[in-house]
Design an enzyme around this catalytic site. Sequence first.
Site, short mmCIF file in Angstrom:
data_model
loop_
_atom_site.label_atom_id
_atom_site.label_comp_id
_atom_site.label_asym_id
_atom_site.label_seq_id
_atom_site.Cartn_x
_atom_site.Cartn_y
_atom_site.Cartn_z
NE ARG A 166 -3.56 -2.20 2.81
CZ ARG A 166 -3.29 -3.35 3.42
NH1 ARG A 166 -2.10 -3.53 3.97
NH2 ARG A 166 -4.20 -4.30 3.50
CE LYS A 189 -6.49 -0.99 4.74
NZ LYS A 189 -7.76 -1.20 4.02
CG HIS A 257 -5.09 0.63 -3.62
ND1 HIS A 257 -4.33 0.38 -2.50
CD2 HIS A 257 -6.12 -0.26 -3.57
CE1 HIS A 257 -4.87 -0.59 -1.79
NE2 HIS A 257 -5.95 -1.01 -2.42
NE ARG A 260 -2.92 -3.77 -1.12
CZ ARG A 260 -2.46 -4.63 -0.23
NH1 ARG A 260 -1.17 -4.87 -0.13
NH2 ARG A 260 -3.29 -5.25 0.59
CG HIS A 283 -6.14 -9.20 1.35
ND1 HIS A 283 -6.33 -9.61 0.03
CD2 HIS A 283 -5.99 -7.85 1.30
CE1 HIS A 283 -6.29 -8.55 -0.76
NE2 HIS A 283 -6.10 -7.48 -0.02
CE1 TYR A 292 -6.32 -7.71 -6.79
CE2 TYR A 292 -6.49 -8.82 -4.68
CZ TYR A 292 -6.26 -7.69 -5.42
OH TYR A 292 -5.96 -6.51 -4.78
#
Length: 311
Positions: A166, A189, A257, A260, A283, A292
């Site tokens: 990110r 995150k 983004h 990524r 994730h 994806y």
Amino acid sequence: MTDLPDGMISPQARDALARWLTHLRALDGAAGNTLTAYGRDVSGFLAFLARHRGGAEGTAHLTTLPLTDLRAWMAHERARGLSARSLARALSAVKNFTAWLADRDGQDATTTLSARGPKYRRKLPRPLSEDGAQAMLDAVGDQHSEDWIAARDSAVVTLLYGCGLRISEALSLTGASHPLPDVLRITGKGGKTRLVPVLPAARDAVARYARLCPFDLTATEPLFRGARGGPLNPRLIALVMEKARMQLGLPATATPHALRHSFATHLLSAGGDLRAIQELLGHASLSTTQAYTAVDASRLMEVYEKAHPRA
């Protein structure tokens, strides 16, 4: 959601909300932005109930709310213009809070937890093609007349595409990360860490930037600097990519983004394992990474349609 006056929420409910957020921060490692959003969502829900039910109440009723009250709240939020996606997030926060209350107080919150949120179409990632991504990396380095700034911009976008970072993760690197190791430890995150292999192209791009950078890249200071030596503003990377994509004729979705997204999609196209890609991206849920697979299937269908046009 807009902030609602705390006076509409009972002291007991407000205290429970604060305790729940503390629980999320301490045990689940929730990020600050996530906690803010959850707190705003649940506060709005509690304030609505106070109006809807004729006055502020404690927490005992929250685990036994009838579905009619939940539906009235959701209808109210939709009427205020809240998107289906945002309402689904708010309902998730309310369910999480209610489940915590039920577990704490030994109650059964089945009714609330069974409430269904609005359906919405999950936005698919918009990656660049492999040629488009490479063209973007090449073009970004041509946008500035100062060599060190051009090298800096090139190094950042190479990290985004080559390591799937990110933009916030790339710009949080400090001088201690130079020279780049074979594997980077990234804090993403929620404060969760992951290990990301570093490609030679990324290592070389950062090394070139470091050689040209006029500032001392000390271990505790940001690796990527602005023109005056302060931390690099992520908006500058977005702007340089905007200039590059206009030159290349790429769509407006070619953002930092998107690099990524491109990293993940191109790995999957090359036969990468979905679980491994989940780990590389950081994730929390495999379902996020599975988006994806839809992108990859969509691209395959486009190729099929071009190769086998309908008569």
